[in-house]
Design a protein around this motif. Structure first.
Motif, PDB file in Angstrom:
ATOM      1  N   ASP A  60     -50.147-101.711  64.840  1.00  0.00           N
ATOM      2  CA  ASP A  60     -48.974-100.897  65.145  1.00  0.00           C
ATOM      3  C   ASP A  60     -48.838 -99.680  64.230  1.00  0.00           C
ATOM      4  OD1 ASP A  60     -48.199-102.702  67.150  1.00  0.00           O
ATOM      5  OD2 ASP A  60     -47.142-103.940  65.693  1.00  0.00           O
ATOM      6  N   GLY A  61     -49.833 -99.452  63.378  1.00  0.00           N
ATOM      7  CA  GLY A  61     -49.767 -98.327  62.460  1.00  0.00           C
ATOM      8  C   GLY A  61     -48.983 -98.619  61.192  1.00  0.00           C
ATOM      9  N   GLU A  62     -48.595 -99.869  60.994  1.00  0.00           N
ATOM     10  CA  GLU A  62     -47.890-100.254  59.769  1.00  0.00           C
ATOM     11  C   GLU A  62     -48.913-100.515  58.667  1.00  0.00           C
ATOM     12  OE1 GLU A  62     -44.418-103.287  58.240  1.00  0.00           O
ATOM     13  OE2 GLU A  62     -45.494-103.773  60.075  1.00  0.00           O
ATOM     14  N   ARG A  63     -48.655 -99.942  57.515  1.00  0.00           N
ATOM     15  CA  ARG A  63     -49.524-100.146  56.368  1.00  0.00           C
ATOM     16  C   ARG A  63     -48.991-101.308  55.541  1.00  0.00           C
ATOM     17  NH1 ARG A  63     -50.869 -95.890  51.512  1.00  0.00           N
ATOM     18  NH2 ARG A  63     -52.526 -97.133  50.577  1.00  0.00           N
ATOM     19  N   ILE A  64     -49.863-102.257  55.267  1.00  0.00           N
ATOM     20  CA  ILE A  64     -49.507-103.422  54.461  1.00  0.00           C
ATOM     21  C   ILE A  64     -50.326-103.360  53.175  1.00  0.00           C
ATOM     22  CG2 ILE A  64     -49.347-105.938  54.363  1.00  0.00           C
ATOM     23  CD1 ILE A  64     -47.808-104.764  56.724  1.00  0.00           C
ATOM     24  N   GLN A  65     -49.641-103.392  52.055  1.00  0.00           N
ATOM     25  CA  GLN A  65     -50.288-103.442  50.748  1.00  0.00           C
ATOM     26  C   GLN A  65     -49.768-104.700  50.059  1.00  0.00           C
ATOM     27  OE1 GLN A  65     -48.648 -99.387  50.054  1.00  0.00           O
ATOM     28  NE2 GLN A  65     -50.513 -99.178  48.832  1.00  0.00           N
ATOM     29  N   THR A  84     -43.836 -98.537  57.518  1.00  0.00           N
ATOM     30  CA  THR A  84     -43.955 -98.324  58.958  1.00  0.00           C
ATOM     31  C   THR A  84     -44.570 -96.961  59.225  1.00  0.00           C
ATOM     32  OG1 THR A  84     -41.774 -97.309  59.208  1.00  0.00           O
ATOM     33  CG2 THR A  84     -41.888 -99.734  59.365  1.00  0.00           C
ATOM     34  N   ALA A  85     -44.958 -96.746  60.468  1.00  0.00           N
ATOM     35  CA  ALA A  85     -45.517 -95.449  60.872  1.00  0.00           C
ATOM     36  C   ALA A  85     -44.509 -94.324  60.654  1.00  0.00           C
ATOM     37  CB  ALA A  85     -45.947 -95.500  62.335  1.00  0.00           C
TER      38      ALA A  85
END
Length: 173
Positions: A60-65, A84-85
């Motif tokens: 979904d274009g969400e970056r998870i770190q 989120t995007a």
């Protein structure tokens, strides 16, 4: 913990993986871990202990770190940052227990930490238990696949003082 118990826990966590016929479909594992010696198992455990950083984009274009701190006593803490995007940032911390048996890395999510307040998870919820097939593990790099979703994760060891970088000062590992 005995191997039988570990295998039983793994199979229980996969109990929800039924196809249309009601049959349980177990993932195929590439068991390329040849040594069953106590020294080899301890060396693998010791390699897993420490601070590890991951960074990925979901579909979904969400970056998870995240930073996982695994302790030698089998406990862990994961600090997450989701962006989120649209740029909305959420931080969360989870606590639990972890273990390793052959190429299988597993985690038992025990709850969330907000400040100094611990909120326990419900141990009856199947989603609180995860198992992964470790594809590769070195002193500073690990690749592992979720047995539930097939998602591949890649993490690198980081020093104790390392924290998830701010977007403005970011350096990707």
């Amino acid at each position: 913990m005995s191997r039988t118990l570990i295998i039983l826990l793994l199979l229980c966590s996969l109990a929800g993986c039924r196809d249309e016929t009601g049959q349980i479909s177990l993932p195929t594992l590439e068991l390329n871990w040849h040594s069953d010696s106590a020294d080899a198992r301890q060396a693998t455990w010791n390699t897993m202990v420490g601070r590890w950083y991951g960074d990925r984009m979901d579909e979904d274009g969400e970056r998870i770190q995240w930073i996982t701190q695994r302790h030698a006593d089998g406990t862990y803490q994961v600090d997450f940052r989701s962006t989120t995007a649209r740029g909305r940032i959420e931080n969360s911390t989870e606590l639990g227990q972890w273990g390793m048996a052959g190429p299988i890395y597993f985690g038992f999510f025990r709850g969330w930490l907000e400040g100094d307040v611990f909120t326990p998870s419900d141990p009856r919820q199947a989603d609180n238990y995860d198992a992964y097939n470790v594809i590769s593990l070195t002193d500073d790099h690990m690749v592992y696949d979720s047995l539930t979703t097939g998602t591949r994760y890649e993490v690198r060891r980081v020093p104790d003082g390392f924290y998830i970088p701010d977007a403005a000062s970011e350096t990707r590992l």
